[in-house]
Write a protein that holds these residues in place. Structure first.
Motif, PDB file in Angstrom:
ATOM      1  N   VAL A   1       4.949 -43.608 -56.925  1.00 15.25           N
ATOM      2  CA  VAL A   1       3.986 -44.508 -57.575  1.00 15.25           C
ATOM      3  C   VAL A   1       3.009 -43.701 -58.406  1.00 15.25           C
ATOM      4  O   VAL A   1       2.707 -44.028 -59.554  1.00 15.25           O
ATOM      5  CB  VAL A   1       3.262 -45.361 -56.517  1.00 15.25           C
ATOM      6  N   TYR A   2       2.526 -42.615 -57.824  1.00 14.90           N
ATOM      7  CA  TYR A   2       1.570 -41.781 -58.560  1.00 14.90           C
ATOM      8  C   TYR A   2       2.192 -41.252 -59.842  1.00 14.90           C
ATOM      9  O   TYR A   2       1.621 -41.361 -60.921  1.00 14.90           O
ATOM     10  CB  TYR A   2       1.133 -40.590 -57.703  1.00 14.90           C
ATOM     11  N   VAL A   3       3.364 -40.663 -59.667  1.00 14.06           N
ATOM     12  CA  VAL A   3       3.920 -39.949 -60.824  1.00 14.06           C
ATOM     13  C   VAL A   3       4.599 -40.913 -61.789  1.00 14.06           C
ATOM     14  O   VAL A   3       4.661 -40.683 -62.991  1.00 14.06           O
ATOM     15  CB  VAL A   3       4.876 -38.825 -60.369  1.00 14.06           C
ATOM     16  N   GLY A   4       5.107 -42.053 -61.272  1.00 15.34           N
ATOM     17  CA  GLY A   4       5.856 -42.946 -62.139  1.00 15.34           C
ATOM     18  C   GLY A   4       5.022 -44.034 -62.765  1.00 15.34           C
ATOM     19  O   GLY A   4       5.347 -44.544 -63.844  1.00 15.34           O
ATOM     20  N   VAL A   5       3.921 -44.406 -62.106  1.00 18.78           N
ATOM     21  CA  VAL A   5       3.128 -45.522 -62.634  1.00 18.78           C
ATOM     22  C   VAL A   5       1.756 -45.053 -63.091  1.00 18.78           C
ATOM     23  O   VAL A   5       1.397 -45.182 -64.269  1.00 18.78           O
ATOM     24  CB  VAL A   5       2.977 -46.625 -61.550  1.00 18.78           C
ATOM     25  N   LEU A   6       1.018 -44.475 -62.158  1.00 21.59           N
ATOM     26  CA  LEU A   6      -0.385 -44.197 -62.478  1.00 21.59           C
ATOM     27  C   LEU A   6      -0.521 -43.089 -63.516  1.00 21.59           C
ATOM     28  O   LEU A   6      -1.321 -43.213 -64.448  1.00 21.59           O
ATOM     29  CB  LEU A   6      -1.126 -43.822 -61.194  1.00 21.59           C
ATOM     30  N   ALA A   7       0.272 -42.033 -63.354  1.00 21.82           N
ATOM     31  CA  ALA A   7       0.129 -40.920 -64.292  1.00 21.82           C
ATOM     32  C   ALA A   7       0.464 -41.331 -65.724  1.00 21.82           C
ATOM     33  O   ALA A   7      -0.322 -41.079 -66.639  1.00 21.82           O
ATOM     34  CB  ALA A   7       0.983 -39.744 -63.840  1.00 21.82           C
ATOM     35  N   PRO A   8       1.599 -42.014 -65.981  1.00 21.99           N
ATOM     36  CA  PRO A   8       1.866 -42.429 -67.368  1.00 21.99           C
ATOM     37  C   PRO A   8       0.810 -43.368 -67.921  1.00 21.99           C
ATOM     38  O   PRO A   8       0.407 -43.238 -69.073  1.00 21.99           O
ATOM     39  CB  PRO A   8       3.220 -43.134 -67.275  1.00 21.99           C
TER      40      PRO A   8
ATOM     41  N   PHE B   1     -13.063 -42.402 -62.012  1.00 23.91           N
ATOM     42  CA  PHE B   1     -13.268 -41.529 -63.169  1.00 23.91           C
ATOM     43  C   PHE B   1     -13.193 -42.320 -64.469  1.00 23.91           C
ATOM     44  O   PHE B   1     -13.728 -41.893 -65.491  1.00 23.91           O
ATOM     45  CB  PHE B   1     -12.209 -40.419 -63.188  1.00 23.91           C
ATOM     46  N   SER B   2     -12.495 -43.444 -64.448  1.00 28.49           N
ATOM     47  CA  SER B   2     -12.383 -44.225 -65.669  1.00 28.49           C
ATOM     48  C   SER B   2     -13.713 -44.841 -66.071  1.00 28.49           C
ATOM     49  O   SER B   2     -13.858 -45.303 -67.192  1.00 28.49           O
ATOM     50  CB  SER B   2     -11.360 -45.345 -65.478  1.00 28.49           C
ATOM     51  N   ASP B   3     -14.641 -44.866 -65.150  1.00 27.96           N
ATOM     52  CA  ASP B   3     -15.955 -45.405 -65.489  1.00 27.96           C
ATOM     53  C   ASP B   3     -16.808 -44.279 -66.075  1.00 27.96           C
ATOM     54  O   ASP B   3     -17.010 -43.259 -65.429  1.00 27.96           O
ATOM     55  CB  ASP B   3     -16.601 -45.962 -64.220  1.00 27.96           C
ATOM     56  N   PRO B   4     -17.302 -44.458 -67.287  1.00 29.37           N
ATOM     57  CA  PRO B   4     -18.012 -43.338 -67.920  1.00 29.37           C
ATOM     58  C   PRO B   4     -19.256 -42.909 -67.151  1.00 29.37           C
ATOM     59  O   PRO B   4     -19.576 -41.711 -67.110  1.00 29.37           O
ATOM     60  CB  PRO B   4     -18.368 -43.867 -69.304  1.00 29.37           C
ATOM     61  N   ASN B   5     -19.951 -43.853 -66.556  1.00 28.14           N
ATOM     62  CA  ASN B   5     -21.166 -43.466 -65.827  1.00 28.14           C
ATOM     63  C   ASN B   5     -20.823 -42.640 -64.599  1.00 28.14           C
ATOM     64  O   ASN B   5     -21.486 -41.648 -64.305  1.00 28.14           O
ATOM     65  CB  ASN B   5     -21.946 -44.713 -65.407  1.00 28.14           C
TER      66      ASN B   5
ATOM     67  N   GLY C   1      -4.243 -37.970 -66.029  1.00 30.84           N
ATOM     68  CA  GLY C   1      -2.805 -37.933 -65.824  1.00 30.84           C
ATOM     69  C   GLY C   1      -2.400 -36.798 -64.911  1.00 30.84           C
ATOM     70  O   GLY C   1      -1.656 -36.979 -63.941  1.00 30.84           O
ATOM     71  N   PHE C   2      -2.964 -35.628 -65.172  1.00 30.63           N
ATOM     72  CA  PHE C   2      -2.616 -34.492 -64.315  1.00 30.63           C
ATOM     73  C   PHE C   2      -3.172 -34.665 -62.911  1.00 30.63           C
ATOM     74  O   PHE C   2      -2.585 -34.206 -61.933  1.00 30.63           O
ATOM     75  CB  PHE C   2      -3.106 -33.190 -64.939  1.00 30.63           C
ATOM     76  N   TYR C   3      -4.285 -35.345 -62.821  1.00 26.61           N
ATOM     77  CA  TYR C   3      -4.852 -35.630 -61.498  1.00 26.61           C
ATOM     78  C   TYR C   3      -3.859 -36.442 -60.666  1.00 26.61           C
ATOM     79  O   TYR C   3      -3.578 -36.119 -59.514  1.00 26.61           O
ATOM     80  CB  TYR C   3      -6.174 -36.381 -61.686  1.00 26.61           C
ATOM     81  N   TYR C   4      -3.290 -37.489 -61.304  1.00 24.73           N
ATOM     82  CA  TYR C   4      -2.338 -38.310 -60.534  1.00 24.73           C
ATOM     83  C   TYR C   4      -1.066 -37.527 -60.239  1.00 24.73           C
ATOM     84  O   TYR C   4      -0.455 -37.699 -59.182  1.00 24.73           O
ATOM     85  CB  TYR C   4      -2.019 -39.594 -61.291  1.00 24.73           C
ATOM     86  N   ILE C   5      -0.662 -36.664 -61.163  1.00 20.50           N
ATOM     87  CA  ILE C   5       0.526 -35.846 -60.886  1.00 20.50           C
ATOM     88  C   ILE C   5       0.251 -34.927 -59.693  1.00 20.50           C
ATOM     89  O   ILE C   5       1.100 -34.737 -58.812  1.00 20.50           O
ATOM     90  CB  ILE C   5       0.911 -35.035 -62.134  1.00 20.50           C
TER      91      ILE C   5
END
Ligand code: FES
Lengths: 447, 362
Positions: free
Chosen positions: A53-60, A133-137, A17-21
Motif C-alpha cells: 500500500v505504501y509503495v503502490g498507492v501512497l508513494a505515487p 506533512f501535507s499541511d503547510p503549517n 514520496g521517498f518517505y512513503y517508500i
C-alpha cells in the motif's frame, strides 16, 4: 484550490514520496524478519500488504502532488484539532490529554507492549506524520531544522519506553510464575574486549556518519544577528531547554531558572540515597517498584518531555498556544488576565485595595506591610511545606516513613512537594488565572 | 614483547627448511650446540640480557660438564684466544656476524671456518634459535628424557671473568682534600651571595640576561594588550541622555516605537491613574529580560519569550512578569525638547512612578 497549498505540495512531493517508500521498506524488512523467525504466514503477509500500500498507492500519489489525490489529513480532523488545541483551553487539554494518554498506556501496558500492537501504533504514528506533512503549517514546524531532533526524539523515546516496558511486563509475568527474570536467566557474561568495545566502536562510527550527513543535509538553524533590542518572535530556547522555558511561563525566573533546575539535579543525585529497594537491580520490573517507577516517569515523561513537545509544536508567536495545523498569527488574541493571590484576597474577597505602606515609611514598616499584604500566600506555602510531610508520613506514605527513617523521608517528601509545585501552579493558572501565590516583586521573591 | 620470546610458525618453518638443506655443513657440532642452546634459552627468558660479549664456555668440554675453577682460570689467562673459541651468544645477530670470532681457526670444534663464517652470516636469529631448540627438544619432556638430558640445566655455567689489572696507586691530585672548616653562618652568607650574583648576572650581565629581558618585555606587553582589550574602541551603549524631539510630536494615546532599536525605550503619551503623561518605558521585560513588542491592534506590549503582557502604561497583566515595565527619567530640556535619562529608573511597585522626574505632564 489554494495555490499556496499546491506549491507546498509540489515542493514536498519528492520528500513525501521517498518517505512513503521508506515506510514500505521498513514494513517489508519487518515481514522478512518475522517470517524468518517464526515461519508464520499471516503476519508477514499482512506486513507485505501494508508495504505494498505504501509503495503502490501512497508513494505515487505523493510524487504526483495532484490537487485531488495528494494524501493528506482529512480536513475535519485538522479543523477539529485546531478547535481543540488552538482554543483558550489548548494547554489544559494538551497536558491533561497527554497525562491521560500516558496513564492509559501504563494501565493497559500488557496489551500495548505486544509487538504487533506496538508495530501498528508505530505505523499509525508514522503515517499520521506523513499525512500531516501535507499541511503547510504543520510542515513549517515539524520540518524546521530546529525541530527535527524533537520529532526524532518522540519516536526514539517511544521505542525505548516500549523496550523497557515490554521487558518489565515479561519479568513481572515471570515473577508471578516464580521464574527468574529474563536478565538473570540469560546472564552469560561477555567480554569487554572485543564484544563491548567493538559494539561501541561501530556505534561511534555510525553516529558520526549520521551527524555528518545530518549536518550536510539540514542547514544550521541560524537566525539573524543577536540584538539586545530585538527578540525574535517567538523566541524559543534550544529544544532540550523548552521544558524549562515552559516552566518559566508559570514561575518567576528565580524559581524556574535557578531553584527548580538545581532541585532537579539534586533530586536525581539523591535517588541512590532515597531508593533503598534492592529489587529491580539489574533487570526491568514495574511491579516490584511501582512507586519509584511512577514517580520517575511522571517527572520525566510528563513534566519534561511533554513540556518540550508543547514548547516545540504548540507555542507560537507571543508564546501563545497554536494548534499544530494552525497558522501562526502573531495577532492571535488570548485573554489572560492574571492576578496574584494577594489581589484575590484583598481586592476580590475583602473588597479593599492592597495594604500599602506610606511612602516615606522606614524599611521595617515597609517589610511589615509587604508581609501583611502577602500573608495568605506565605501561610499557604508554609503549610504546604511544613504540614504536608508529616501528614504524608501519617497517611499515604506510612509504610515508606517506617522503612526510610525520618531524614530520608523528609528529603524525599520535600523533593516530591517541589516537583508537585509545577503541576499545581499550572492548574491554578489555568483555572483561576493565578499569577503568583506569594508576590513580593520589591525583593524579587515570587512563587 | 611476547613475540620476542616466542617464535612464529613461519619462523619455525623457515628454520626447519634451512636445517634440512644445510644440515651437512651448517650445523654446529653437538658439543657446540648444547651450551649454545642453554645460552639461548637463558637469554630468551630474560629478553633484555645484553648480547654477551664475554667468552662462551670452552667448547672442548663435554656438554653439561661444569668447568672447573682451573679451567676457567686457564681460559681467562689465555685471553682472547679462549674467548674467541666460539661466537658468543648466537642470539645477537651482531655477535653472529662477527667474522673474526667465528673464523678463529684455533677453535677445535669448529669444522670449516670459512663455511661457518658464511653460515653465520646467513643465519637469522630465529633460525639459530630454532636449531638450538630442536637439539635440546623444545616443549615439555618426560622424566626419562629429563634424566637423559644433562645439558638442560637451569643455570648456565659461570662465565669466566676478565682479569682485572690491579688498581694503580691513587695519584696525589685524586686524593680528596679535606675542605677547610667553614662555619654555618658563613656558608649561608656565601650561598646568599651566590644567589645574588646569579640574579645580578641574569639582569645585567650574563647570557640569561637576554632571556629574562625578553620574557619580561613580552609579559608586560601582553599585560598592556590585555588591559587595552578591556576598553574596546567603540561605545558599547548609546549615551544615557538623549533628546527625542519636542513634546507636541507625541500625540495622545500613541506609543512611539522608533527609539526602541537605538535607545531601548518606548516613549508613550498615555494616561496613568487618570493623568495624561509623557513617559519613557524600558524595553526590557521584567520577567527574564527579553524585548517585548508593541502590538498596536491589541494595544499591549507582548513578550515573545514567555508571553508576558503589559498595558500601554506598562502595568503587567498577563503571563509571568512579576512587575510592571520600568520607567526612565524624562524631562523637558532647556531647548524645549524632551530629554530622556536612562541612568535613572523608576519602578512602579516601589511607588516611584509618582516621582515627577519619571514623567512629563502634557
Ligand atoms: S522574558 Fe518576557 S515573559 Fe519571560
Amino acid at each position: 484550490m489554494d495555490p499556496n497549498l499546491l506549491t507546498h505540495w509540489q515542493n514536498i512531493s519528492g520528500f513525501l514520496g521517498f518517505y512513503y517508500i521508506a515506510l514500505a521498506l521498513m514494513n517489508g524488512i519487518a515481514a522478512f524478519v518475522v517470517w524468518r523467525r517464526s515461519h508464520a504466514t499471516v503476519g508477514p503477509v499482512l506486513l507485505l500488504l501494508l508495504s505494498l500500500v505504501y509503495v503502490g498507492v501512497l508513494a505515487p500519489l505523493a510524487f504526483s502532488a495532484d490537487a485531488t489525490w495528494m494524501p493528506r489529513m482529512p480536513s475535519w480532523f485538522t479543523q477539529l484539532t485546531n478547535e481543540i488545541l488552538g482554543g483558550s483551553w489548548g494547554a489544559v487539554i494538551y497536558t491533561v490529554g497527554s497525562i491521560v494518554l500516558l496513564g492509559g498506556l501504563f494501565v493497559a501496558r500488557k496489551f500495548f507492549v505486544r509487538p504487533d500492537v506496538a508495530w501498528i501504533l508505530l505505523n499509525a504514528s508514522l503515517l499520521a506524520l506523513g499525512l500531516s506533512f501535507s499541511d503547510p503549517n504543520f510542515y513549517a514546524i515539524a520540518a524546521k531544522p530546529d525541530n527535527v531532533p524533537i520529532v526524532g526524539l518522540i519516536f526514539l523515546l517511544g521505542f525505548f519506553t516500549w523496550l523497557a516496558t515490554s521487558r518489565a511486563v515479561e519479568n513481572d509475568a515471570r515473577a508471578l510464575e516464580g521464574r527468574p527474570p529474563l536478565e538473570k536467566e540469560n546472564d552469560e557474561k561477555i567480554l569487554v574486549w572485543p564484544d563491548l568495545v567493538y559494539t561501541e566502536l561501530i556505534c561511534m562510527i555510525l553516529l558520526t556518519a549520521l551527524l555528518l550527513f545530518w549536518a550536510i543535509g539540514l542547514d544550521a538553524p541560524l537566525e539573524e544577528p543577536a540584538s539586545s533590542v530585538k527578540t525574535p518572535n517567538p523566541s524559543k530556547a534550544p529544544w532540550y531547554f523548552l521544558g524549562l522555558q515552559e516552566m518559566l511561563v508559570y514561575f518567576d525566573p528565580w524559581m524556574a531558572g535557578v531553584v527548580l533546575p538545581s532541585l532537579i539535579v539534586v533530586g536525581l543525585m539523591a535517588i541512590p540515597y532515597l531508593d533503598f529497594n534492592p529489587k529491580g537491580n539489574g533487570y526491568y520490573t514495574i511491579e516490584d517498584r511501582k512507586f519509584s517507577y511512577l514517580m520517575y516517569q511522571f517527572g520525566f515523561l510528563v513534566l519534561w518531555i511533554t513540556l518540550i513537545v508543547l514548547g516545540t509544536f504548540l507555542r507560537g508567536p507571543n508564546w501563545n498556544i497554536f494548534a499544530v495545523y494552525e497558522y501562526w498569527d502573531p495577532h492571535k488574541v488570548e485573554a489572560l488576565n492574571n492576578i496574584d493571590l494577594s489581589n484575590m484576597f484583598w481586592e476580590q474577597l475583602m473588597g479593599v485595595s492592597l495594604p500599602k505602606a506610606p511612602n516615606e515609611a522606614g524599611f521595617f514598616t515597609q517589610l511589615g506591610f509587604i508581609l501583611y499584604r502577602e500573608w495568605l500566600g506565605i501561610a499557604v506555602t508554609l503549610l504546604y511545606f511544613i504540614m504536608l510531610p508529616p501528614l504524608m508520613a501519617a497517611t499515604v506514605f506510612r509504610g515508606f516513613f517506617v522503612k526510610m527513617g525520618f531524614m530520608r523521608f523528609m528529603v524525599m517528601s520535600n523533593l516530591i512537594l517541589f516537583m508537585a509545585l509545577l503541576p499545581i501552579k499550572m492548574v491554578l493558572r489555568w483555572t483561576v488565572n493565578l499569577k503568583y501565590i506569594i508576590a513580593i516583586p520589591e525583593y524579587f521573591l515570587n512563587l | 614483547m611476547a613475540d620476542k620470546k616466542k617464535m612464529s610458525v613461519a619462523e619455525i618453518l623457515a628454520a626447519a627448511r634451512q636445517q634440512d638443506s644445510g644440515e651437512g655443513d651448517a650445523t654446529p657440532s653437538p658439543a657446540e650446540a648444547a651450551p649454545a642452546a642453554e645460552e639461548v634459552v637463558e637469554s630468551a627468558a630474560s629478553a633484555e640480557s645484553p648480547p654477551a660479549e664475554e667468552p662462551a664456555p670452552a667448547t672442548t668440554m663435554k656438554p653439561g660438564e661444569r668447568p672447573s675453577v682451573k679451567d676457567i682460570l686457564a681460559m681467562a689467562r689465555s685471553g682472547e684466544s679462549g674467548a674467541a673459541t666460539k661466537p658468543a651468544a648466537p642470539k645477537a645477530k651482531a655477535a653472529a656476524e662477527k667474522p673474526a670470532a667465528a673464523a678463529k681457526p684455533k677453535a677445535p670444534a669448529a669444522k670449516k671456518p670459512a663455511a661457518k663464517k658464511e653460515v653465520a652470516e646467513r643465519k637469522t636469529t630465529a633460525s639459530i634459535l630454532a636449531a638450538a631448540r630442536r637439539t635440546s627438544k623444545a616443549g615439555p619432556m618426560s622424566k626419562a628424557e629429563a634424566a637423559k638430558q644433562p645439558a638442560a640445566k637451569p643455570k648456565a655455567p659461570p662465565k669466566p671473568k676478565r682479569p682485572v689489572p690491579p688498581m694503580p696507586e691513587k695519584p696525589a691530585y685524586a686524593i680528596p682534600v679535606e675542605p677547610p672548616e667553614v662555619d654555618q653562618s658563613r656558608r649561608t652568607a656565601m650561598k646568599a651571595a651566590g644567589v645574588t650574583a646569579i640574579a645580578a648576572a641574569a639582569l645585567f650581565g650574563s647570557a640569561l640576561r637576554l632571556g629574562f629581558t625578553s620574557l619580561a618585555t613580552t609579559l608586560s606587553l601582553w599585560g598592556l594588550a590585555t588591559a587595552r582589550f578591556m576598553f574596546p574602541n567603540i561605545l558599547t551603549e548609546p549615551p544615557s541622555r538623549f533628546k527625542v524631539g519636542f513634546p507636541d510630536s507625541f500625540s495622545p494615546g500613541v506609543v512611539e516605537t522608533k527609539f526602541k532599536a537605538q535607545f531601548g525605550v518606548w516613549v508613550v503619551n498615555g494616561s496613568y491613574r487618570g493623568e495624561q503623561q509623557l513617559y519613557a518605558l524600558s524595553t526590557v521585560c521584567t520577567h527574564l529580560g527579553c524585548t517585548p513588542n508593541w502590538l498596536e491592534a491589541e494595544q499591549k506590549f507582548k513578550c515573545p519569550c514567555h508571553g508576558s503582557g503589559f498595558y500601554k502604561d506598562g502595568i503587567n497583566f498577563e503571563g509571568p512578569a512579576p512587575r510592571p515595565l520600568e520607567r526612565y527619567a524624562i524631562r523637558i530640556a532647556d531647548d524645549g525638547q524632551v530629554e530622556i535619562d536612562k541612568s535613572r529608573r523608576f519602578q512602579e511597585e516601589m511607588g516611584q512612578w509618582s516621582d515627577p522626574a519619571s514623567f512629563v505632564s502634557v
